[in-house]
Design an enzyme around this catalytic site. Structure first.
Site, mmCIF file in Angstrom:
data_model
loop_
_atom_site.group_PDB
_atom_site.id
_atom_site.type_symbol
_atom_site.label_atom_id
_atom_site.label_comp_id
_atom_site.label_asym_id
_atom_site.label_seq_id
_atom_site.Cartn_x
_atom_site.Cartn_y
_atom_site.Cartn_z
ATOM 1 N N ARG A 48 -16.749 21.529 15.739
ATOM 2 C CA ARG A 48 -17.943 21.544 16.600
ATOM 3 C C ARG A 48 -17.979 22.768 17.505
ATOM 4 N NH1 ARG A 48 -19.952 16.341 16.164
ATOM 5 N NH2 ARG A 48 -18.338 14.769 15.886
ATOM 6 N N HIS B 28 -11.064 25.894 6.811
ATOM 7 C CA HIS B 28 -9.850 25.229 6.316
ATOM 8 C C HIS B 28 -9.504 25.712 4.906
ATOM 9 C CE1 HIS B 28 -9.348 22.215 9.531
ATOM 10 N NE2 HIS B 28 -10.660 22.393 9.672
ATOM 11 N N THR C 59 11.022 -8.538 -10.136
ATOM 12 C CA THR C 59 9.662 -8.412 -10.680
ATOM 13 C C THR C 59 8.679 -9.424 -10.096
ATOM 14 O OG1 THR C 59 10.110 -9.957 -12.484
ATOM 15 C CG2 THR C 59 10.581 -7.634 -12.908
ATOM 16 N N SER D 152 0.854 -1.191 0.000
ATOM 17 C CA SER D 152 0.000 0.000 0.000
ATOM 18 C C SER D 152 0.892 1.244 0.000
ATOM 19 C CB SER D 152 -0.914 -0.019 1.219
ATOM 20 O OG SER D 152 -0.137 -0.043 2.383
ATOM 21 N N CYS E 9 -8.582 26.615 12.178
ATOM 22 C CA CYS E 9 -9.577 25.884 12.961
ATOM 23 C C CYS E 9 -9.149 25.823 14.435
ATOM 24 C CB CYS E 9 -9.824 24.520 12.337
ATOM 25 S SG CYS E 9 -11.469 23.904 12.743
ATOM 26 N N GLU F 200 -10.522 4.569 -8.701
ATOM 27 C CA GLU F 200 -9.374 4.016 -7.978
ATOM 28 C C GLU F 200 -9.881 3.115 -6.851
ATOM 29 O OE1 GLU F 200 -7.005 6.991 -5.911
ATOM 30 O OE2 GLU F 200 -6.015 5.414 -4.751
ATOM 31 N N GLY G 53 -7.160 20.426 14.719
ATOM 32 C CA GLY G 53 -6.899 19.287 15.577
ATOM 33 C C GLY G 53 -8.023 19.089 16.572
ATOM 34 N N GLY H 108 -3.233 7.127 -5.545
ATOM 35 C CA GLY H 108 -4.035 8.347 -5.623
ATOM 36 C C GLY H 108 -3.362 9.386 -6.500
ATOM 37 N N GLU I 258 -6.830 25.409 3.345
ATOM 38 C CA GLU I 258 -5.909 24.501 2.637
ATOM 39 C C GLU I 258 -6.614 23.625 1.608
ATOM 40 O OE1 GLU I 258 -6.778 24.326 5.826
ATOM 41 O OE2 GLU I 258 -6.819 22.276 6.625
ATOM 42 N N ILE J 139 -8.724 -9.400 1.183
ATOM 43 C CA ILE J 139 -10.031 -10.068 1.147
ATOM 44 C C ILE J 139 -11.158 -9.054 0.962
ATOM 45 C CG2 ILE J 139 -11.689 -11.393 2.540
ATOM 46 C CD1 ILE J 139 -9.308 -12.939 3.669
ATOM 47 N N LYS K 211 10.448 -9.002 -19.305
ATOM 48 C CA LYS K 211 10.068 -10.044 -18.354
ATOM 49 C C LYS K 211 8.650 -9.797 -17.830
ATOM 50 C CE LYS K 211 12.399 -12.425 -14.606
ATOM 51 N NZ LYS K 211 13.577 -12.329 -13.754
HETATM 52 N N1 GLN Z 1 -11.596 20.487 17.755
HETATM 53 C C1 GLN Z 1 -12.074 21.743 17.277
HETATM 54 C C2 GLN Z 1 -13.571 21.724 17.039
HETATM 55 O O1 GLN Z 1 -14.150 20.682 16.912
HETATM 56 C C3 GLN Z 1 -11.344 22.162 16.023
HETATM 57 C C4 GLN Z 1 -11.588 21.246 14.874
HETATM 58 C C5 GLN Z 1 -10.551 21.377 13.787
HETATM 59 O O2 GLN Z 1 -9.485 21.943 13.994
HETATM 60 N N2 GLN Z 1 -10.824 20.840 12.615
HETATM 61 O O3 GLN Z 1 -14.175 22.753 16.944
#
Ligand code: GLN
Length: 534
Positions: A461, A506, A187, A12, A380, A139, A353, A17, A508, A147, A222
């Protein structure tokens, strides 16, 4: 409709991707409209509840679907429109089947892997094969021989049969094992992986071979002989030299695009890949390097912050510099001498996070950035902690905290959103997906975006507790972005700091190599300015 089916063999994390995304880019360069679908054989309904150590970051789509990080590659490499239909797992397949069974929709029949599971897999593929696309790239996650992947391969076999010989092409990505002591490229594992495919009735049309050294003609022959693939369809995929954005060019040089089109009986036109050439030229010749600290708790797992890393690299391309991403373990900043770990950096980014671990360390980094005029971007959780840090050290609310921590506090400056209070189920229940936000006049963030109304993706949240709005504003943390209707605080900045921005969303997820995100571009520009000042 034409289909490209991509499977993987031997190990893997081979870059299926990225290969799928690069194939998408090559087909788009041929003027084709592509669709992309990822099918993951695991039983989770989506990766949203998984730890980043398992499969890396959770990538969020416009419509709020929490998906595998490969969908991030698809969005960065192609223009494919992706929705929750483009990310399928066995969890989703079985969920649908069991619901139908309970509803009595199977009319007394025994529900079986063949045909019911395979039919549901084919139905999901058909959902993505909309009329406005020419080629659907599918993909299959995992490795041939797993399995749990078997029903997918069986479904592809049936589908290819139904679609006809000229409408489906099978690409198998495999690893050539290099034995350093004897300088040999082996191979056998690839042969066995193809044998495994043939056992269930699938014959790959094209073999894409990951290899760290050039593949000799004898190796190609081959593989061709043992895997029953013409020599010209044995494609070398050497490890990239500098950046994964080399991959479309590398595969083009190996004529993968021509091979695919000929197999699908579509015309091939000789065209330059100027967008990719330009991106790679700029990556190869940066004018300078800038060190950015990425302060998180999964620092030894590069894929945990995949999109953030990519967005930083894109901003580097735009600013003609290489972004040297230095991961800083948040918890390490909770011990004596932590400041030394930040002293070489020209910018600090605290990404999203969850949970308690590393929070105090992240706040040390934020405080350091705030007090040393070091450019800071909080995303975030990063934004939430920037407000907590400000509350503690500027407003003087010593016990300020986010209620996510469950630590008793008299100043819950980050608190659970009203809409989240009754939510107990964990999967797919956060505030998710793209939402409109209005940026304040005369703010740095508005200047960067160059517009008042933006749309960005969310996954959280907790939110900024608006009862503290005035206290923050009075002491100089400006609330510069709010949700257009819900009024949730979406962005904060410190006007008296050279560059300090936190966003609840976010950014990004919307950055592409040839269309870098303005927030990241601004952040890297400010970090370069900081570096220049010495
Ligand atoms: N833990 C935080 C929340 O739930 C921030 C979430 C995050 O950074 N994606 O609001």
């Amino acid at each position: 409709m034409k289909f490209v089916f991509i499977t993987g063999g031997v190990v893997s994390s081979l870059g299926k991707g990225l290969t799928a995304a690069s194939i998408g880019a090559l087909l788009e360069a041929q003027g084709l409209k592509v669709g992309m679908l990822k099918m993951d054989p695991y039983l989770n309904v989506d990766p949203g509840t998984m730890n980043p150590c398992q499969h890396g970051e959770v990538y969020v789509l416009e419509d709020g679907a929490e998906t595998d990080l490969d969908l991030g590659h698809y969005e960065r490499f192609t223009h494919a429109k992706l929705t929750r239909n483009n990310s399928v797992t066995s969890g989703k397949i079985y969920e649908a089947i069991l619901r139908k069974e309970r509803e009595g929709s199977y009319l007394g029949k025994t529900v079986q892997v063949i045909p019911h599971v395979t039919d549901e897999i084919k139905r999901r593929i058909a959902l993505c094969a909309s009329e406005d696309i020419d080629v659907l790239i599918v993909e299959i996650g995992g490795v041939v021989g797993d399995i749990e992947g078997l029903p997918y391969l069986e479904a592809l076999r049936q589908l290819a049969q139904e679609q006809g010989r000229n409408n489906a092409v099978f690409v198998h990505l495999t690893l050539l094992v290099y034995l350093r002591v004897s300088s040999e490229l082996k191979t056998k594992p690839s042969q066995q992986s193809v044998a495994k495919l043939r056992e269930i009735g699938l014959q790959p049309d094209i073999l894409v071979c990951r290899t760290e050294v050039p593949m000799a003609e004898s190796v190609r022959e081959k593989l061709s002989l043992f895997c029953n693939v013409p020599t010209e369809a044995v494609v070398e995929e050497r490890d990239v030299e500098v950046s994964t954005y080399e991959l479309p060019l590398l595969l083009h040089r190996q004529h993968l695009d021509k091979l695919l089109l000929s197999r699908l009986v579509l015309p091939y036109i000789e065209k330059s890949l100027s967008v990719w050439e330009d991106v790679n030229r700029r990556i190869r010749f940066p004018k300078t390097t800038v060190a950015i600290g990425l302060v998180g708790k999964y620092t030894d797992i590069p894929d945990a912050y995949k999109s953030v890393r990519e967005a930083l690299a894109h901003a580097g391309i735009e600013n003609q510099c290489k972004v040297d991403i230095r991961t800083v373990e948040a918890e390490a900043l909770e011990a004596e001498g932590w400041e030394a770990k930040l002293s070489d950096l020209c910018g600090i980014l605290v990404p999203g996070g969850f949970g308690l671990r590393g929070l105090e360390g992240k706040m040390c980094a934020i405080r350091y950035a705030r007090e040393h005029n070091l450019p800071f971007l909080g995303i975030c959780l990063g934004m939430q902690l920037a407000t907590v840090e400000f509350a503690r050290n500027v407003l003087g609310y010593a016990d300020a905290c986010s209620t996510e921590t469950n630590v008793p506090t008299t100043h819950p400056v980050i608190d659970l959103m009203e809409t989240q209070k009754k939510v107990s189920c964990k999967g797919g229940t956060m505030r998710l997906g793209a939402e409109p936000c209005i940026l304040a006049p005369n703010s740095r963030i508005r200047e960067l975006y160059g517009t008042e109304r933006i749309s960005e993706r969310h996954r959280h949240r907790y939110e900024f507790n608006d009862t503290y709005a005035r206290a923050f504003e009075e002491k100089g943390l400006r609330l510069v972005g709010r949700h257009e209707q819900l009024n949730i605080v979406e962005a904060v900045e410190l006007p008296r700091h050279p560059w300090f921005i936190g966003v609840q969303f976010h950014p990004e997820f919307q950055s592409k190599p040839h269309r870098p995100h303005p927030l990241f571009v601004g952040f890297i520009k400010a970090s370069l300015a900081y570096q220049k000042q010495g």
